[in-house]
Design a protein around this motif. Sequence first.
Motif, PDB file in Angstrom:
ATOM      1  N   HIS A  59       0.815  -1.365  -0.133  1.00 32.11           N
ATOM      2  CA  HIS A  59       0.078  -0.015  -0.023  1.00 32.11           C
ATOM      3  C   HIS A  59       0.904   1.364   0.147  1.00 32.11           C
ATOM      4  O   HIS A  59       0.253   2.456  -0.262  1.00 32.11           O
ATOM      5  CB  HIS A  59      -0.996   0.023   1.163  1.00 32.11           C
ATOM      6  CG  HIS A  59      -1.952  -1.102   1.048  1.00 32.11           C
ATOM      7  ND1 HIS A  59      -2.876  -1.010   0.188  1.00 32.11           N
ATOM      8  CD2 HIS A  59      -2.303  -1.991   1.904  1.00 32.11           C
ATOM      9  CE1 HIS A  59      -3.715  -2.227   0.311  1.00 32.11           C
ATOM     10  NE2 HIS A  59      -3.276  -2.756   1.555  1.00 32.11           N
ATOM     11  N   GLN A  60       2.155   1.340   0.291  1.00 30.54           N
ATOM     12  CA  GLN A  60       2.789   2.466   0.535  1.00 30.54           C
ATOM     13  C   GLN A  60       3.891   2.632  -0.842  1.00 30.54           C
ATOM     14  O   GLN A  60       4.580   3.706  -0.873  1.00 30.54           O
ATOM     15  CB  GLN A  60       3.548   2.527   1.947  1.00 30.54           C
ATOM     16  CG  GLN A  60       2.745   2.773   2.897  1.00 30.54           C
ATOM     17  CD  GLN A  60       3.339   2.996   4.092  1.00 30.54           C
ATOM     18  OE1 GLN A  60       3.025   2.367   5.002  1.00 30.54           O
ATOM     19  NE2 GLN A  60       4.334   3.757   4.271  1.00 30.54           N
ATOM     20  N   THR A  61       4.076   1.642  -1.450  1.00 29.35           N
ATOM     21  CA  THR A  61       5.171   1.854  -2.455  1.00 29.35           C
ATOM     22  C   THR A  61       4.390   2.683  -3.669  1.00 29.35           C
ATOM     23  O   THR A  61       3.315   2.483  -3.932  1.00 29.35           O
ATOM     24  CB  THR A  61       5.398   0.151  -3.082  1.00 29.35           C
ATOM     25  OG1 THR A  61       5.988  -0.462  -2.039  1.00 29.35           O
ATOM     26  CG2 THR A  61       6.396   0.313  -4.308  1.00 29.35           C
ATOM     27  N   ARG A  62       5.521   3.446  -4.298  1.00 30.94           N
ATOM     28  CA  ARG A  62       5.148   4.208  -5.245  1.00 30.94           C
ATOM     29  C   ARG A  62       5.055   3.537  -6.654  1.00 30.94           C
ATOM     30  O   ARG A  62       6.078   3.576  -7.508  1.00 30.94           O
ATOM     31  CB  ARG A  62       5.949   5.530  -5.221  1.00 30.94           C
ATOM     32  CG  ARG A  62       5.297   6.901  -5.933  1.00 30.94           C
ATOM     33  CD  ARG A  62       6.226   7.887  -6.044  1.00 30.94           C
ATOM     34  NE  ARG A  62       7.736   7.754  -6.285  1.00 30.94           N
ATOM     35  CZ  ARG A  62       8.459   8.814  -6.577  1.00 30.94           C
ATOM     36  NH1 ARG A  62       8.244   9.997  -5.894  1.00 30.94           N
ATOM     37  NH2 ARG A  62       9.755   8.796  -6.835  1.00 30.94           N
ATOM     38  N   TRP A  63       3.988   2.909  -6.801  1.00 28.79           N
ATOM     39  CA  TRP A  63       3.903   1.976  -7.807  1.00 28.79           C
ATOM     40  C   TRP A  63       3.743   2.791  -9.276  1.00 28.79           C
ATOM     41  O   TRP A  63       4.278   2.441 -10.495  1.00 28.79           O
ATOM     42  CB  TRP A  63       2.803   0.976  -7.787  1.00 28.79           C
ATOM     43  CG  TRP A  63       2.864  -0.021  -6.948  1.00 28.79           C
ATOM     44  CD1 TRP A  63       2.191  -0.216  -5.651  1.00 28.79           C
ATOM     45  CD2 TRP A  63       3.927  -1.077  -6.799  1.00 28.79           C
ATOM     46  NE1 TRP A  63       2.602  -1.370  -4.879  1.00 28.79           N
ATOM     47  CE2 TRP A  63       3.518  -1.772  -5.476  1.00 28.79           C
ATOM     48  CE3 TRP A  63       4.980  -1.604  -7.508  1.00 28.79           C
ATOM     49  CZ2 TRP A  63       4.433  -2.972  -5.167  1.00 28.79           C
ATOM     50  CZ3 TRP A  63       5.940  -2.467  -7.320  1.00 28.79           C
ATOM     51  CH2 TRP A  63       5.708  -3.500  -6.052  1.00 28.79           C
ATOM     52  N   GLY A  64       3.115   3.863  -9.126  1.00 32.30           N
ATOM     53  CA  GLY A  64       2.626   4.693 -10.227  1.00 32.30           C
ATOM     54  C   GLY A  64       1.583   3.778 -11.281  1.00 32.30           C
ATOM     55  O   GLY A  64       0.971   3.045 -10.626  1.00 32.30           O
ATOM     56  N   ALA A  65       1.504   4.224 -12.441  1.00 33.20           N
ATOM     57  CA  ALA A  65       0.645   3.622 -13.440  1.00 33.20           C
ATOM     58  C   ALA A  65       1.178   2.353 -13.866  1.00 33.20           C
ATOM     59  O   ALA A  65       2.301   2.365 -14.422  1.00 33.20           O
ATOM     60  CB  ALA A  65       0.190   4.531 -14.357  1.00 33.20           C
ATOM     61  N   LEU A  66       0.503   1.162 -13.741  1.00 38.22           N
ATOM     62  CA  LEU A  66       1.218  -0.193 -14.106  1.00 38.22           C
ATOM     63  C   LEU A  66      -0.157  -0.862 -14.758  1.00 38.22           C
ATOM     64  O   LEU A  66      -1.023  -0.646 -14.437  1.00 38.22           O
ATOM     65  CB  LEU A  66       1.919  -1.036 -12.835  1.00 38.22           C
ATOM     66  CG  LEU A  66       2.922  -0.498 -12.182  1.00 38.22           C
ATOM     67  CD1 LEU A  66       3.150  -1.645 -11.040  1.00 38.22           C
ATOM     68  CD2 LEU A  66       4.127  -0.221 -13.139  1.00 38.22           C
TER      69      LEU A  66
END
Length: 349
Positions: A201-208
């Motif tokens: 929930h806290q990783t800055r995944w961005g748009a994947l």
Amino acid sequence: MEEKIKHLLASVVHPETERNLIESGFVEHVAAASGKVTIVLRFSKTRDPFAVKIKNAVEELLRREFPGDEVLVVVKEGGAAPRPEPKTRTTTGDIAHVVAIASGKGGVGKSTVTANLAIALRNRGFRVGVLDADIYGPSQPRMFGVEGYLPDAVQEQGADRIVPAESMDVRIMSIGFFIKPDDALLWRGAMAVSALKQMIHQTRWGALDFLLVDLPPGTGDIHLSIIGELKIDAAVIVSTPQQVAVADVRRGVEMFRNENVSIPVAGIVENMAWFTPAELPQNRYYLFGKGGARRFAEENGVDFLGEIPLVQSIMEGADEGHPAAGIDPRVETWYRDIADKIVSKVVKG
């Protein structure tokens, strides 16, 4: 000891509410004294359909953690509705599809398959991330050559965000970034679940377009916790042709097919299907038997996604931090075919 028990109960998720027992307010009483552990669970619904399943799961968990103690779990129903908890702020909102990569047992090359599938999807033009949730042996940092990466924390919209590693245009977050390799086997229960939730929930995944989740081998509480935190579109199960490996596949298939989980099994990948030496590229040596995973798939109504042989470039790529699907055209072809089948199953329209 009671605090430890509460941490353990926080790893048990109610399949309907998708929240753990502590968050849901279902734990009415916890007591531990004189070799006896007593838990009182009070569900808000009368005749909660999951009450027996959860009671059994709690009993099994506590007996495993406290083998010398007497365990008593009492279920009461029809209590006051649990207090609403604030919804978890999550960074997963821009992830289009989540695919879990699982195996019935360790040592079948699940992490190697995950890394190469990520590259095959990337080669198809998709934006890809990998979540390494295998707390017993996190391998993705090595697979992608980012073993020394130390994640930064940044502030975004008033919340802390963890910056993932990036390698070969794939975003990677691994439990291995936060623990020493020798410590991995010491992780268990609530501690592991809490760390994985934070990573999700806290990783800055961005748009994947795709997030591949490298699950621990086998089945258990950690799998159910991850399933409760992510909307998983499909599961891929990795096996070798060996009968002992294929026998363990059944547990994985049944876990995902369970009515309380209901995650579609996209299919089975047979890894290490044969060995081809570099000097004899046309030869195939079936070191672990032949076609065991394919037969299991056919006999159990599961799609067979493809075979991956043992070739030198795959082994070297795993050791050197460059998944072979990105550098060996033969390997890329095998994984591209599997990736295309997965895409066809999870991408609608």
